[in-house]
Design an enzyme around this catalytic site. Sequence first.
Site, PDB file in Angstrom:
ATOM      1  N   HIS A 114      87.052  63.665 -20.044  1.00  0.00           N
ATOM      2  CA  HIS A 114      87.653  64.437 -21.166  1.00  0.00           C
ATOM      3  C   HIS A 114      89.079  64.400 -20.697  1.00  0.00           C
ATOM      4  CE1 HIS A 114      83.868  65.461 -23.072  1.00  0.00           C
ATOM      5  NE2 HIS A 114      83.484  65.889 -21.938  1.00  0.00           N
ATOM      6  N   SER A 117      76.585  58.837 -12.876  1.00  0.00           N
ATOM      7  CA  SER A 117      76.951  59.178 -14.481  1.00  0.00           C
ATOM      8  C   SER A 117      78.356  59.915 -14.319  1.00  0.00           C
ATOM      9  CB  SER A 117      76.022  60.383 -14.765  1.00  0.00           C
ATOM     10  OG  SER A 117      76.148  60.770 -16.077  1.00  0.00           O
ATOM     11  N   HIS A 145      82.253  57.638 -21.483  1.00  0.00           N
ATOM     12  CA  HIS A 145      81.056  58.090 -20.899  1.00  0.00           C
ATOM     13  C   HIS A 145      80.454  56.784 -20.118  1.00  0.00           C
ATOM     14  CE1 HIS A 145      76.573  57.364 -21.041  1.00  0.00           C
ATOM     15  NE2 HIS A 145      76.478  58.419 -20.332  1.00  0.00           N
ATOM     16  N   ASN A 162      77.360  55.375 -17.506  1.00  0.00           N
ATOM     17  CA  ASN A 162      76.080  55.448 -16.355  1.00  0.00           C
ATOM     18  C   ASN A 162      75.271  54.152 -16.156  1.00  0.00           C
ATOM     19  OD1 ASN A 162      74.329  55.665 -18.554  1.00  0.00           O
ATOM     20  ND2 ASN A 162      73.110  56.753 -17.355  1.00  0.00           N
TER      21      ASN A 162
END
Length: 299
Positions: free
Chosen positions: A125, A121, A135, A137
């Site tokens: 930022h 995962s 993001h 995962n």
Amino acid sequence: MDGIQDDFGARKQRAAAWFRTLRDRIVAAFEALEDAQTGGPFASLPAGRFEVTSTRRSQIEGADAGGGLMSVMRGGRVFEKVGVNISTVHGELGERAQKAMAARGVPGMAEDPRFWASGISLVAHMQNPHTPAVHMNTRMFWTPHASWFGGGADLNPCIEYPEDTSDFHAVLAAACDAHDPGYYDHYKAWADEYFFVPHRGRARGVGGIFFDDLNTGDWEADFAFTRAVGEAFLPSFVPITERRRDTPWTEADKDAQLIHRGLYAEYNLVYDRGTKFGLETGHDANAVLMSLPPMAKWV
């Protein structure tokens, strides 16, 4: 999801090893981005490096319940905060988690609630408000009754550039199309639905792909697709970062970034499946909440 009775030991080991390999590649690539950043307001900072700590799932009656590695970089030249976590956990699901699995169509959880899960995962930022957060995962989940893969990636700019959105989606589409011509449209639509913030009436970002419960009956093909999604991450994101990391920004841009981070935090705390599962199954809370931004703002 098809029932399974055979021994998945070797497959579990292969999946867990792959997630570790992907983690190592991403960490090296992100540290290389830090080394290459020689301009902008953060160039005088030391090049960011990941701090790596071991994580453990809560012990149950003294038994080993698995764990992983939490790798976090803070205050770098390019990344304000980025975490790349891997974990491999196992044990028995609690009542709430059993009910959630049953609602998703997994049979027999009340009779045999054992599980095994492994995955990677990542949440980044960025320092520059013009460089989007991201993001990604991928994971494998096993019970005595079913096994499946899940994952995806999505881009979260506070200042959107249409060419960045197009390029990000193009890489993901190519990864999907190499395995099934219907995957991209299906998983893009799923991402648009999944990463929607109902109480704000808007999407978290500009989307990507999201898939879960992937069990076509061909484990090798499903694993190959899951690897392809992971392998697509760096070519989907690094060129955008290189394009935007030196863009001049204003205090108004930074303010927009902090407000958008508030939206990101709301989603991850209220709706995200991974956050809920990690906390409910006793995994290290710092690792589960690694996705939260270092600073955020609400109006």
